[in-house]
Motif scaffolding. Structure first.
Motif, PDB file in Angstrom:
ATOM      1  N   GLU A  59       0.746  -1.482  -0.286  1.00 60.01           N
ATOM      2  CA  GLU A  59      -0.145  -0.093  -0.102  1.00 60.01           C
ATOM      3  C   GLU A  59       0.627   1.177   0.016  1.00 60.01           C
ATOM      4  OE1 GLU A  59      -2.157  -0.427   3.214  1.00 60.01           O
ATOM      5  OE2 GLU A  59      -0.799   0.317   4.485  1.00 60.01           O
TER       6      GLU A  59
ATOM      7  N   ALA B 217       0.680   6.917   3.812  1.00 59.23           N
ATOM      8  CA  ALA B 217       0.142   7.812   4.067  1.00 59.23           C
ATOM      9  C   ALA B 217       0.732   9.334   4.301  1.00 59.23           C
ATOM     10  CB  ALA B 217      -0.576   7.258   5.408  1.00 59.23           C
TER      11      ALA B 217
ATOM     12  N   PHE C  58      -2.679   9.084  -3.980  1.00 55.72           N
ATOM     13  CA  PHE C  58      -4.126   9.340  -5.056  1.00 55.72           C
ATOM     14  C   PHE C  58      -4.637   7.855  -3.604  1.00 55.72           C
ATOM     15  CE2 PHE C  58      -1.269  11.113  -8.687  1.00 55.72           C
ATOM     16  CZ  PHE C  58      -1.501  12.406  -7.466  1.00 55.72           C
ATOM     17  N   THR C  59      -4.826   8.260  -2.217  1.00 56.78           N
ATOM     18  CA  THR C  59      -5.413   6.933  -2.300  1.00 56.78           C
ATOM     19  C   THR C  59      -7.055   7.290  -1.983  1.00 56.78           C
ATOM     20  OG1 THR C  59      -5.026   8.439  -0.257  1.00 56.78           O
ATOM     21  CG2 THR C  59      -4.486   6.479  -0.667  1.00 56.78           C
ATOM     22  N   THR C  60      -7.857   8.793  -2.391  1.00 57.70           N
ATOM     23  CA  THR C  60      -9.111   8.768  -2.406  1.00 57.70           C
ATOM     24  C   THR C  60      -8.951   9.488  -3.347  1.00 57.70           C
ATOM     25  OG1 THR C  60      -8.899  11.400  -1.179  1.00 57.70           O
ATOM     26  CG2 THR C  60      -8.543   9.664  -0.144  1.00 57.70           C
ATOM     27  N   PRO C  61     -10.752   9.755  -3.982  1.00 56.01           N
ATOM     28  CA  PRO C  61     -10.771  10.569  -5.201  1.00 56.01           C
ATOM     29  C   PRO C  61     -10.521  12.115  -5.381  1.00 56.01           C
ATOM     30  CG  PRO C  61     -12.866   9.306  -4.658  1.00 56.01           C
ATOM     31  CD  PRO C  61     -11.710   9.025  -3.594  1.00 56.01           C
ATOM     32  N   GLU C  62     -10.572  12.467  -4.008  1.00 60.92           N
ATOM     33  CA  GLU C  62     -10.502  13.793  -4.111  1.00 60.92           C
ATOM     34  C   GLU C  62      -8.841  14.372  -4.605  1.00 60.92           C
ATOM     35  OE1 GLU C  62     -10.049  17.547  -0.173  1.00 60.92           O
ATOM     36  OE2 GLU C  62     -11.445  15.636  -0.041  1.00 60.92           O
ATOM     37  N   ALA C  63      -8.052  13.173  -3.248  1.00 59.46           N
ATOM     38  CA  ALA C  63      -6.692  13.680  -3.679  1.00 59.46           C
ATOM     39  C   ALA C  63      -6.440  13.656  -5.118  1.00 59.46           C
ATOM     40  CB  ALA C  63      -5.746  12.408  -2.757  1.00 59.46           C
TER      41      ALA C  63
ATOM     42  N   ASN D  60      -8.146  14.462  -7.382  1.00 60.24           N
ATOM     43  CA  ASN D  60      -8.917  15.518  -8.079  1.00 60.24           C
ATOM     44  C   ASN D  60      -7.284  16.732  -7.941  1.00 60.24           C
ATOM     45  OD1 ASN D  60     -10.901  14.504  -9.724  1.00 60.24           O
ATOM     46  ND2 ASN D  60     -12.515  15.456  -7.410  1.00 60.24           N
TER      47      ASN D  60
ATOM     48  N   TYR E  73       0.682   7.618  -8.976  1.00 66.33           N
ATOM     49  CA  TYR E  73      -0.253   6.480  -7.406  1.00 66.33           C
ATOM     50  C   TYR E  73       0.199   7.307  -6.531  1.00 66.33           C
ATOM     51  CZ  TYR E  73       0.413   2.978 -10.344  1.00 66.33           C
ATOM     52  OH  TYR E  73      -0.129   1.644 -11.086  1.00 66.33           O
ATOM     53  N   TYR E  74       1.264   8.735  -6.789  1.00 66.39           N
ATOM     54  CA  TYR E  74       0.893   9.978  -5.963  1.00 66.39           C
ATOM     55  C   TYR E  74       1.945  10.815  -6.756  1.00 66.39           C
ATOM     56  CZ  TYR E  74       5.890   7.827  -5.272  1.00 66.39           C
ATOM     57  OH  TYR E  74       6.945   7.305  -5.378  1.00 66.39           O
TER      58      TYR E  74
END
Length: 164
Positions: free
Chosen positions: A77, A80, A103-108, A110, A124-125
């Motif tokens: 994973e 954080a 990028f673990t949430t839709p907000e992130a 965006n 991914y990040y």
């Protein structure tokens, strides 16, 4: 032996005294030249120092990317935070914290950094330094983001946003 007159001797002394110093024009010419050379030297020195800082930030981002990749392999994973990945102590050459956005949430997703075509830079990040001006924007083609040191194409590019 020919004797010099008193007047001739005074004139010779005057000429010797007159030729012993510099005129104001000569002094100003030399000072102007020295000032121009000093300006060039300072400008070059500043560019070299800034280039060194960008190289250090690039190296830091690559090292943190490696730590994040190791964390992903070990834990399956995304970390954080940078501290979770073991990179929390990194500070960029301009005394700012590096930025990390998994990028673990839709907000992130965006809020991902984007290129000039508004495509996300990474899958991914995001990992980057906000650069010497301390300002940034989600779009790296914006003026305030051009000095950022970014990771793009999932690590295939790491360097100044202006070069991407």
């Amino acid at each position: 032996m020919v004797r010099q007159s008193a007047r001739s001797m005074r004139f010779s002394a005057y000429l010797r005294a007159r030729s012993a110093g510099f005129t104001i024009v000569e002094l100003l010419s030399v000072l102007t030249l020295v000032a121009i050379l000093a300006t060039i030297a300072v400008g070059t020195s500043n560019r070299v120092a800034e280039s060194r800082r960008v190289k250090q930030a690039t190296s830091d981002v690559l090292e943190m990317q490696s730590l994040i990749d190791d964390y992903i392999l070990a834990n399956d994973e995304l970390p954080a935070t940078l501290a979770t990945a073991g990179a929390g102590s990194f500070v960029d050459p301009w005394d700012q914290s590096y930025r990390y956005l998994p990028f673990t949430t839709p907000e992130a997703v965006n809020n991902a950094r984007k290129d000039r075509f508004l495509h996300p830079l990474n899958t991914y990040y995001d990992l980057y330094s906000i650069g010497p001006d301390g300002a940034t924007s989600a779009n790296i083609s914006a003026g305030v983001s051009k000095d950022d040191v970014v990771r793009a194409n999932d690590g295939a590019f790491v360097g100044p946003a202006s070069a991407y």
